[in-house]
Motif scaffolding. Sequence first.
Motif, PDB file in Angstrom:
ATOM      1  N   PHE B  59       0.854  -1.192   0.000  1.00  0.00           N
ATOM      2  CA  PHE B  59       0.000   0.000   0.000  1.00  0.00           C
ATOM      3  C   PHE B  59       0.896   1.251   0.000  1.00  0.00           C
ATOM      4  N   LEU B  60       1.559   1.465  -1.134  1.00  0.00           N
ATOM      5  CA  LEU B  60       2.519   2.552  -1.209  1.00  0.00           C
ATOM      6  C   LEU B  60       1.975   3.683  -2.072  1.00  0.00           C
ATOM      7  N   PRO B  61       2.451   4.897  -1.814  1.00  0.00           N
ATOM      8  CA  PRO B  61       2.018   6.020  -2.638  1.00  0.00           C
ATOM      9  C   PRO B  61       2.227   5.705  -4.110  1.00  0.00           C
ATOM     10  N   GLY B  62       1.233   6.003  -4.914  1.00  0.00           N
ATOM     11  CA  GLY B  62       1.347   5.778  -6.350  1.00  0.00           C
ATOM     12  C   GLY B  62       0.843   4.433  -6.803  1.00  0.00           C
ATOM     13  N   THR B  63       0.523   3.549  -5.859  1.00  0.00           N
ATOM     14  CA  THR B  63       0.056   2.221  -6.250  1.00  0.00           C
ATOM     15  C   THR B  63      -1.418   2.275  -6.616  1.00  0.00           C
ATOM     16  N   ARG B  64      -1.738   1.607  -7.696  1.00  0.00           N
ATOM     17  CA  ARG B  64      -3.120   1.567  -8.161  1.00  0.00           C
ATOM     18  C   ARG B  64      -3.882   0.503  -7.381  1.00  0.00           C
ATOM     19  N   ILE B  65      -5.087   0.831  -6.940  1.00  0.00           N
ATOM     20  CA  ILE B  65      -5.880  -0.131  -6.171  1.00  0.00           C
ATOM     21  C   ILE B  65      -7.328  -0.110  -6.669  1.00  0.00           C
ATOM     22  N   ARG B  66      -7.931  -1.298  -6.726  1.00  0.00           N
ATOM     23  CA  ARG B  66      -9.277  -1.412  -7.293  1.00  0.00           C
ATOM     24  C   ARG B  66     -10.164  -2.173  -6.307  1.00  0.00           C
ATOM     25  N   VAL B  67     -11.409  -1.739  -6.192  1.00  0.00           N
ATOM     26  CA  VAL B  67     -12.358  -2.429  -5.312  1.00  0.00           C
ATOM     27  C   VAL B  67     -12.958  -3.598  -6.085  1.00  0.00           C
ATOM     28  N   ILE B  68     -12.743  -4.801  -5.602  1.00  0.00           N
ATOM     29  CA  ILE B  68     -13.319  -5.971  -6.279  1.00  0.00           C
ATOM     30  C   ILE B  68     -14.749  -6.194  -5.789  1.00  0.00           C
ATOM     31  N   ARG B  69     -14.925  -6.306  -4.495  1.00  0.00           N
ATOM     32  CA  ARG B  69     -16.297  -6.486  -3.990  1.00  0.00           C
ATOM     33  C   ARG B  69     -16.364  -6.242  -2.486  1.00  0.00           C
ATOM     34  N   TYR B  70     -17.581  -5.925  -2.050  1.00  0.00           N
ATOM     35  CA  TYR B  70     -17.851  -5.865  -0.618  1.00  0.00           C
ATOM     36  C   TYR B  70     -18.301  -7.250  -0.171  1.00  0.00           C
ATOM     37  N   ALA B  71     -17.982  -7.620   1.036  1.00  0.00           N
ATOM     38  CA  ALA B  71     -18.456  -8.894   1.576  1.00  0.00           C
ATOM     39  C   ALA B  71     -19.974  -8.827   1.714  1.00  0.00           C
ATOM     40  N   PRO B  72     -20.641  -9.982   1.765  1.00  0.00           N
ATOM     41  CA  PRO B  72     -22.105  -9.979   1.869  1.00  0.00           C
ATOM     42  C   PRO B  72     -22.624  -9.100   3.011  1.00  0.00           C
ATOM     43  N   LEU B  73     -21.882  -8.987   4.091  1.00  0.00           N
ATOM     44  CA  LEU B  73     -22.323  -8.136   5.200  1.00  0.00           C
ATOM     45  C   LEU B  73     -21.614  -6.778   5.168  1.00  0.00           C
ATOM     46  N   GLU B  74     -21.223  -6.337   3.960  1.00  0.00           N
ATOM     47  CA  GLU B  74     -20.597  -5.026   3.751  1.00  0.00           C
ATOM     48  C   GLU B  74     -19.139  -4.941   4.193  1.00  0.00           C
ATOM     49  N   ASP B  75     -18.767  -5.662   5.203  1.00  0.00           N
ATOM     50  CA  ASP B  75     -17.423  -5.573   5.739  1.00  0.00           C
ATOM     51  C   ASP B  75     -16.855  -6.982   5.828  1.00  0.00           C
ATOM     52  N   PRO B  76     -15.643  -7.280   5.476  1.00  0.00           N
ATOM     53  CA  PRO B  76     -14.616  -6.409   4.886  1.00  0.00           C
ATOM     54  C   PRO B  76     -14.812  -6.201   3.382  1.00  0.00           C
ATOM     55  N   VAL B  77     -13.830  -5.561   2.758  1.00  0.00           N
ATOM     56  CA  VAL B  77     -13.889  -5.269   1.330  1.00  0.00           C
ATOM     57  C   VAL B  77     -12.660  -5.878   0.649  1.00  0.00           C
ATOM     58  N   GLU B  78     -12.924  -6.493  -0.514  1.00  0.00           N
ATOM     59  CA  GLU B  78     -11.815  -7.108  -1.250  1.00  0.00           C
ATOM     60  C   GLU B  78     -11.239  -6.103  -2.242  1.00  0.00           C
ATOM     61  N   TYR B  79      -9.906  -5.960  -2.223  1.00  0.00           N
ATOM     62  CA  TYR B  79      -9.224  -5.052  -3.135  1.00  0.00           C
ATOM     63  C   TYR B  79      -8.224  -5.820  -3.982  1.00  0.00           C
ATOM     64  N   GLU B  80      -7.881  -5.203  -5.115  1.00  0.00           N
ATOM     65  CA  GLU B  80      -6.786  -5.768  -5.905  1.00  0.00           C
ATOM     66  C   GLU B  80      -5.707  -4.712  -6.023  1.00  0.00           C
ATOM     67  N   LEU B  81      -4.473  -5.110  -5.701  1.00  0.00           N
ATOM     68  CA  LEU B  81      -3.343  -4.229  -5.939  1.00  0.00           C
ATOM     69  C   LEU B  81      -2.120  -5.089  -6.216  1.00  0.00           C
ATOM     70  N   LYS B  82      -1.192  -4.553  -6.950  1.00  0.00           N
ATOM     71  CA  LYS B  82       0.039  -5.265  -7.278  1.00  0.00           C
ATOM     72  C   LYS B  82      -0.224  -6.711  -7.708  1.00  0.00           C
ATOM     73  N   GLY B  83      -1.337  -6.924  -8.384  1.00  0.00           N
ATOM     74  CA  GLY B  83      -1.610  -8.248  -8.937  1.00  0.00           C
ATOM     75  C   GLY B  83      -2.089  -9.289  -7.943  1.00  0.00           C
ATOM     76  N   TYR B  84      -2.475  -8.882  -6.743  1.00  0.00           N
ATOM     77  CA  TYR B  84      -3.059  -9.859  -5.836  1.00  0.00           C
ATOM     78  C   TYR B  84      -4.285  -9.268  -5.132  1.00  0.00           C
ATOM     79  N   HIS B  85      -5.028 -10.165  -4.481  1.00  0.00           N
ATOM     80  CA  HIS B  85      -6.276  -9.753  -3.844  1.00  0.00           C
ATOM     81  C   HIS B  85      -6.143  -9.784  -2.324  1.00  0.00           C
ATOM     82  N   VAL B  86      -6.691  -8.778  -1.698  1.00  0.00           N
ATOM     83  CA  VAL B  86      -6.579  -8.702  -0.246  1.00  0.00           C
ATOM     84  C   VAL B  86      -7.826  -8.032   0.307  1.00  0.00           C
TER      85      VAL B  86
END
Lengths: 673, 105
Positions: B59-86
């Motif tokens: 999670f560094l300055p300049g890194t592109r991050i995309r929201v993949i999905r919210y969990a069924p209960l809204e929290d947590p949220v899945e993101y994609e950055l640097k080619g992996y999902h978290v």
Amino acid sequence: MSEIVVALAGNPNSGKTTLFNALTGARQKVGNWPGVTVEKKEGELRTNGHLFRIVDLPGTYSLTPYSLEEVIARNFILEEKPHVILNVVDASNLERNLYLTVQLMELGRPMVIALNMIDVAKSRGIYVDAENLSRLLGVPVVPTVGTKGLGMEDLIGVLIEVAEGRRESRPVHLYYGREIEEALSELVDLLEELHLLPAYPRRWLALKLLEGDREVLSRVQREEGAEPLLSRVREISSRLRQIFDESPEALIVEARYGFISGAVREAVRISAISRKTFSERLDDILTHRLLGFPIFIGVMYLLFYLTFKLGAYPVAWLEDLLKFTEESLRGLLPPGLLREVLVEGVLGGVGGVLVYLPNILFLFLGISLFEDTGYLARAAFIMDRVMHSLGLHGKAFIPLLMGFGCNVPAIMATRTMENPRERLLTILINPLMSCSARFPVYILFAGTFFRGHETQVVFGLYALGIIMAAVVARFFGRILVKEEDLPFVLELPPYRLPTLRGLFFHVWDRTRIYLRKMGGVILVASVLLWAFSAFPRTGGRPPELSRSYIGKAGRVLEPVLAPLGFDWRMSVALVTGFVAKEVVVSSLGVLYKAGEQTTQTLEQALQASGLSPAAALAFMVFVLLYVPCVGTLIAIWKETGSLKYPLINVAYQLILAWVMAFLVYRLGLLWLG
Amino acid sequence: MGFRWRWRRGRGCRRREEGICPRMENLTTLDELRTGEEGLIVKVLGNGAFRQRLLEMGFLPGTRIRVIRYAPLEDPVEYELKGYHVALRHEEAAKVLVEKCPKSS
């Protein structure tokens, strides 16, 4: 034959375990790292005149001092000085995996990189040039596919060459930018001048000091004459902060990723595949906003069905076998102490361990499937919101759910949790999940005293267990050694097809622990408990239950339990329940029916005893909450590696059970009469 | 090379035509992004182990991050950055400053 010690390091989900199994096969030892709950695995590999001892370090993303696993990993490398570090790197997720790599490179040991899962990477259009990467890092890089065992010979060959010094592995020094490099070389000189911690690589020490690594700092502080160094570190840090408006540790992370993205640009070719991967499409369904939950519940139901319904058939066969053995023993041996020890003590004990083995095998198979496919991370993703409100991690859900079946495998299932603190918390509250052995007690009492309302009563008991678990989790969460506020970072790795080999190893590992570690102790404990119920002898024959040692213990406890409305027979039954909760019912049967008309059922006997519904309710609450059974306590002991925790469980659960049963009894007397 | 790299922000959001990055009106926190939206990480707030761990996960300055999905209960949220999902929880994502990229399509 010389021994080559290899430290196996890598990110979680990098295929490290698979590679470890592929290299060492079944020659593995599983234990704990000294003094901690983190599992340690070691394996052996013999190949053309070389003996490898491969130590599987905990899977980590980094080597900070913030988590126990990371400290273990780096201290092993720094202190045991393995001949080679074998770093497993996921080729399909290279950038983040290399972050650990560059930190390993700083530890001053020869290193070999296993560029793993190149098949997955290729399928996603990622091509990694191993030679180029090797040149950029100064470390041999061997492409492998752990699941198929590809590249293993090459890997072993390179490991031998590096260990024997026939092949160079000289990790490059990362360039951290002018200001930091100046600071580093100044600190390196100071370290040398002051002769501090000469056993550690100096550049690494200097970096750690700049990062403000608390473990290294405290180690340096303990050395004599370290003050000039420490004050210089403080000066440099604050100067860097001023120049960059950023903490030195953040600058260092950025520099590392800067180096990595440079290396990745040069060594990786990505042929753009814009379509969604299979894994992503699968996730669209499995973690879907509406479908996600029903599917998850279905999967959990399947796991339960597999474990307890399908498992029930082999359990029945084993029970038959046990009964047959018991009868043959009775036929073969004359009545007496020997026969009693063998039949009631040993067979009873072995039975307790062995009979449920099929359940446990199925459960472990299910959990291994979740783990190996990647569904476990999705389950945590879906359930985290619920678990978080209890102060727990999403991954705590499955072990807690399994607790409704049996707490022993449930406690072993906490091995899927990486954070030791959350794992410990999940272990401590697990016995509050009402296991199936407590069910017969509820059936008996609810059926006798709350006819027509059994469902509500039993449901209420399960709910009470869950509520108490939440309360206790919050309580212990506060007092347990609080690790620094680590964020919830849950990686969602791509789905993977599990291999039979991998599943086999997984299930085998856990079963082995269950049989060897738990089995032995449970057997001994069962025989001991049997002895307490079979002594003192009266005229060479076993005493009545109420006159045995266990019965006497129950009677001693009677005054303590009297405020809850329990009579001495219930107290005795509770003590015998320590063996296993279902024993409470059979003990009650013996105690209440002794001397009564034999035609009377236990229900009728209980009703005739003048027990109040309030006391019956209090008794069920007590059974729900009081001490875990011997098997569970042993599981807690073995899994935490310390006797402290089973004792904590006994203590808090007794207090909780007494207080809750007292409240229920008193309130029940008011409302139920 | 080195941390010079961090000043080369904005390379991810090239599609954006106007102006300098980050433009303050696009500045928001990661938990404000909706499914499918993308952003560039500007800074991780907070400190200590929390901040260090997020930086180390990329999670560094300049890194592109995309929201993949919210969990069924809204929290947590899945993101994609640097080619992996978290996945991150809202409370954590709220400590990540991002510059929201304009919708590309």
